[in-house]
Design a protein around this motif. Structure first.
Motif, PDB file in Angstrom:
ATOM      1  N   THR A 166      -8.409  -0.016 -27.544  1.00 34.70           N
ATOM      2  CA  THR A 166      -9.115   0.158 -28.827  1.00 34.70           C
ATOM      3  C   THR A 166     -10.550  -0.364 -28.793  1.00 34.70           C
ATOM      4  O   THR A 166     -11.142  -0.611 -29.838  1.00 34.70           O
ATOM      5  CB  THR A 166      -8.343  -0.576 -29.941  1.00 34.70           C
ATOM      6  N   ALA A 167     -11.110  -0.503 -27.605  1.00 34.71           N
ATOM      7  CA  ALA A 167     -12.411  -1.177 -27.489  1.00 34.71           C
ATOM      8  C   ALA A 167     -13.607  -0.228 -27.501  1.00 34.71           C
ATOM      9  O   ALA A 167     -14.727  -0.649 -27.201  1.00 34.71           O
ATOM     10  CB  ALA A 167     -12.440  -2.008 -26.203  1.00 34.71           C
ATOM     11  N   GLU A 168     -13.415   1.026 -27.866  1.00 34.81           N
ATOM     12  CA  GLU A 168     -14.517   1.992 -27.763  1.00 34.81           C
ATOM     13  C   GLU A 168     -15.750   1.558 -28.563  1.00 34.81           C
ATOM     14  O   GLU A 168     -16.865   1.520 -28.029  1.00 34.81           O
ATOM     15  CB  GLU A 168     -14.047   3.372 -28.229  1.00 34.81           C
ATOM     16  N   MET A 169     -15.596   1.225 -29.840  1.00 35.27           N
ATOM     17  CA  MET A 169     -16.751   0.845 -30.660  1.00 35.27           C
ATOM     18  C   MET A 169     -17.390  -0.442 -30.163  1.00 35.27           C
ATOM     19  O   MET A 169     -18.614  -0.592 -30.185  1.00 35.27           O
ATOM     20  CB  MET A 169     -16.331   0.694 -32.128  1.00 35.27           C
ATOM     21  N   PHE A 170     -16.553  -1.378 -29.694  1.00 39.59           N
ATOM     22  CA  PHE A 170     -17.104  -2.625 -29.149  1.00 39.59           C
ATOM     23  C   PHE A 170     -17.993  -2.320 -27.946  1.00 39.59           C
ATOM     24  O   PHE A 170     -19.090  -2.876 -27.798  1.00 39.59           O
ATOM     25  CB  PHE A 170     -15.966  -3.561 -28.750  1.00 39.59           C
ATOM     26  N   VAL A 171     -17.519  -1.420 -27.063  1.00 39.04           N
ATOM     27  CA  VAL A 171     -18.288  -1.076 -25.870  1.00 39.04           C
ATOM     28  C   VAL A 171     -19.594  -0.379 -26.262  1.00 39.04           C
ATOM     29  O   VAL A 171     -20.670  -0.696 -25.745  1.00 39.04           O
ATOM     30  CB  VAL A 171     -17.450  -0.169 -24.938  1.00 39.04           C
ATOM     31  N   LEU A 172     -19.508   0.579 -27.186  1.00 42.15           N
ATOM     32  CA  LEU A 172     -20.707   1.324 -27.584  1.00 42.15           C
ATOM     33  C   LEU A 172     -21.749   0.427 -28.228  1.00 42.15           C
ATOM     34  O   LEU A 172     -22.963   0.618 -28.052  1.00 42.15           O
ATOM     35  CB  LEU A 172     -20.321   2.456 -28.535  1.00 42.15           C
ATOM     36  N   ARG A 173     -21.292  -0.580 -29.007  1.00 35.90           N
ATOM     37  CA  ARG A 173     -22.225  -1.449 -29.706  1.00 35.90           C
ATOM     38  C   ARG A 173     -22.798  -2.549 -28.821  1.00 35.90           C
ATOM     39  O   ARG A 173     -23.977  -2.886 -28.924  1.00 35.90           O
ATOM     40  CB  ARG A 173     -21.525  -2.093 -30.900  1.00 35.90           C
ATOM     41  N   ASN A 174     -21.956  -3.118 -27.979  1.00 37.23           N
ATOM     42  CA  ASN A 174     -22.348  -4.339 -27.272  1.00 37.23           C
ATOM     43  C   ASN A 174     -22.653  -4.152 -25.794  1.00 37.23           C
ATOM     44  O   ASN A 174     -23.503  -4.860 -25.255  1.00 37.23           O
ATOM     45  CB  ASN A 174     -21.238  -5.386 -27.429  1.00 37.23           C
ATOM     46  N   VAL A 175     -21.947  -3.242 -25.124  1.00 32.69           N
ATOM     47  CA  VAL A 175     -22.178  -3.065 -23.683  1.00 32.69           C
ATOM     48  C   VAL A 175     -22.247  -1.575 -23.343  1.00 32.69           C
ATOM     49  O   VAL A 175     -21.381  -1.044 -22.636  1.00 32.69           O
ATOM     50  CB  VAL A 175     -21.071  -3.763 -22.854  1.00 32.69           C
ATOM     51  N   PRO A 176     -23.243  -0.867 -23.855  1.00 30.82           N
ATOM     52  CA  PRO A 176     -23.334   0.585 -23.591  1.00 30.82           C
ATOM     53  C   PRO A 176     -23.438   0.913 -22.104  1.00 30.82           C
ATOM     54  O   PRO A 176     -23.160   2.047 -21.715  1.00 30.82           O
ATOM     55  CB  PRO A 176     -24.601   1.000 -24.349  1.00 30.82           C
TER      56      PRO A 176
END
Length: 647
Positions: free
Chosen positions: A151-161
């Motif tokens: 479920t980490a898609e938004m976290f990745v896009l926001r913090n570690v693109p």
């Protein structure tokens, strides 16, 4: 009005669930009552739900099992640590607490305690060298760890693109890179996961949730381990049509028959296949087409060697397995490779089902060779093929006939030898009175030794499985339930036997490692359901072993002695195989006994095996004569001293 509306919605919801499950095995696990809980408020129905949970739990087979009272202190310490929010502890912490007690338990008993807690799902702990130093107090934590990645898609896009492409790769094809793990499990976001990352990944590998894929080196000379993980549960790409419905074999390609693991209740949860696939991925390299891994949702093609590929496919409630050979000289897939695949997958499936505590069972079938691709509606049971030299297939508009050997030979070379055309056991069938094939004294001795050593062990293993394994209990659970008895009988069961029953590696026990010595001791001590007839027959086998040992120095039997041994042992094994309540197994044992009598037995070390049996079993039987008296004295002394009690 609102209350009535909510009630109607709940009734409709529960009706849909029960209607969907009515033809599935899961329906047997539903209780009669329905509980609709509103988790946004303190719902009074929670009390009724808790009461029902306790009621159902008390009906489980493990409820009311006796455990040493000293374990209660360790259980309380684990519960205290859980309540404090601690997810994982070093084993040394529990050892220190144990040593601080007035009467600490031994290291061996602590191992048993941890194994028991793991088996009942309280903790996650394995005694493997790489895992034994830590105890996971909250098994759900492992699910949460995987969930945090999924479920980490938004976290990745926001913090570690920078690693967004790696998340896309994980989301679509299940490839989990170290960079993605490090980016998500940071000290700030998931401190517990960050600090225990290596242990969590090793646990996930051990539980076959993820696996490190293997691949051939560029020159094909060796297999290397890839620097990423693969999570089969994340696979989304559908299996291509070219795999599901392949073209007819060419001169450059030939295929084995299709082996099918058919789950008898027509129910196979996908996580079981995912775990099987992860195990296979960690063992065999994945085949490639245009540099793309040939792994899909429900299917994987493996490259076994430069000439062979293996397809493992999941469809509805069946697992299909097929081997394909490429080449211009040898046009038949390797029988040895096929049998190795069958044995590995069979053992892996059995272990996964046993560990997960499922009551699922599967039967082996083969697909009609007229079909290309994988079909669930044209499977031929293995037992039908074994009993018929020619098989008439009526799955099509026109009936066609093929030789059973033509599709059995890839996976069941031994069974092909033992096919008995139209063989039907009856009261008139007497394996003990069949004409004798061995024509010299040494061959006669080897024939009887093989009957005892090989066939006898197989029958006793199956009999133990019949008495200990059922819909609610695996062999591991049965042994765990009796660990107190086994632990108190250390003079009967030596350390090597204990290691077979409770492997130090943390893996499940393997029944195929049980020899007749260990089986005999188990039957005498922890199998109360054994009938008097079965006990007498096992005693007969031991007596025949002892008599045969008297000939061991010469390794010879005359014709008269051979006939006597053959009649007693073969009839005993035949009757014991019937007690296993498995008609396919019974027929196989009958066929094997017949084959032994008309075939030469290869030279083997049966003399050494007989000597080992004789020495071990004589030791066991000598101890058993006094074990009851000693146990009574021991229990009486312990109760009077108060050093140990059981609840």
């Amino acid at each position: 009005m609102l209350q009535r509306y909510r009630h109607e919605i709940c009734e409709k919801y529960f009706k849909e669930i029960r209607s969907y499950l009515k033809d599935k095995p899961t329906i047997l696990h539903l209780v009669n009552e329905d509980f609709a809980i509103d988790n946004t408020v303190v719902d009074s129905k929670l009390v009724a739900l808790k009461k029902k949970i306790v009621e159902v739990a008390s009906q489980q087979p493990y409820w009311g099992e006796e455990v040493p009272a000293r374990w209660i202190l360790l259980e309380r310490e684990l519960m205290r640590l859980k309540a404090a929010g601690i997810k994982v502890i070093p084993r040394t912490l529990l050892e220190a607490f144990n040593q601080a007690e007035d009467v600490p338990i031994s290291r061996e008993e602590l191992d048993l305690f941890l194994k028991f807690q793991n088996d009942i799902g309280t903790i996650l702990y394995f005694s493997l060298e790489v895992l034994k130093d830590k105890i996971v107090l909250v098994p759900q934590w492992m699910i949460d760890a995987l969930k945090s990645l999924i479920t980490a898609e938004m976290f990745v896009l926001r913090n570690v693109p920078a690693v967004a492409k790696k998340w896309d790769m994980f989301n679509k094809s299940g490839q989990l890179s170290p960079e993605l793990i490090d980016a998500i499990w940071t000290k700030e976001t998931y401190p517990d996961l960050h600090d225990n990352k290596e242990h969590i990944l090793l646990l996930m590998e051990h539980l076959n949730i993820i696996a490190r894929p293997r691949s051939f080196s560029e020159d094909g000379s060796e297999i290397k381990v890839e620097n990423y993980f693969l999570a089969p549960c994340m696979l989304k790409e559908k299996t291509p049509e070219r795999v599901l419905f392949p073209k007819p074999d060419t001169e450059m390609k030939s295929s084995s028959s299709i082996l099918c693991y058919n789950f008898v209740d027509k129910f196979l949860p996908s996580p079981i296949f995912h775990r099987l696939l992860a195990t296979c991925v960690s063992r065999w390299p994945i085949a490639q087409r245009k540099s793309e891994n040939q792994i899909f949702c429900g299917c994987c093609i493996f490259r076994r060697d430069p000439h062979h590929e293996l397809t493992v496919l999941f469809k509805e409630y069946i697992i299909f397995v097929q081997v394909i050979r490429f080449g211009t000289t040898e046009k038949t897939p390797s029988f040895e490779l096929c049998i190795d695949v069958k044995e590995f997958i069979t053992k892996t499936l059995t272990n996964i089902i046993g560990y997960l505590g499922h009551s699922l069972t599967f039967e082996m079938s083969l697909q009609c060779p007229k079909y290309l691709g994988y079909r669930v509606d044209c499977l031929i049971p293995l037992t039908d093929l074994q009993r018929n030299e020619d098989f008439s297939c009526d799955f099509h508009d026109d009936i066609h006939v093929f030789r059973s050997q033509d599709i059995l030979r890839f996976w069941f070379q031994e069974e092909v030898i033992t096919i008995v055309p139209n063989f039907v056991p009856s009261d008139s069938t007497s394996v003990g009175n069949m004409p004798s094939a061995p024509n010299n004294d040494t061959d006669r001795f080897m024939c009887i030794a093989y009957l005892l050593v090989d066939i006898g062990s197989r029958v006793l293993r199956q009999l133990l499985r019949h008495h200990t394994v059922n819909a609610t209990s695996t062999l591991d659970q049965y042994l765990a339930k009796n660990m107190n008895t086994l632990n108190r009988l250390k003079r009967v069961f030596n350390q090597s036997q204990m290691d077979i029953m409770f492997p130090p590696t943390g893996k499940d026990t393997n029944l195929y490692d049980y020899d007749i010595t260990l089986l005999s001791a188990l039957f005498q001590n922890i199998v109360p359901t054994l009938s008097k007839q079965e006990k007498d027959m096992i005693k007969t086998l031991r007596e025949e072993r002892n008599k045969l040992y008297g000939h061991a120095k010469s390794c010879q039997l005359n014709a008269n002695d051979f006939q006597t041994y053959w009649k007693d042992i073969s009839s005993t094994l035949t009757t014991l195989s019937q007690q296993c309540r498995d008609t396919a197994f019974e027929a196989k044992i009958l066929q094997e006994i017949q084959r032994v009598q008309v075939s030469a037995i290869p030279a083997g070390t049966y003399l050494d095996i007989l000597k080992t049996w004789f020495e071990k079993i004589e030791t066991v039987e000598g101890v058993l004569q006094n074990v009851a008296t000693r146990l009574q004295a021991l229990e009486s002394r312990e109760k009077s001293s108060g050093s140990e009690s059981y609840i």
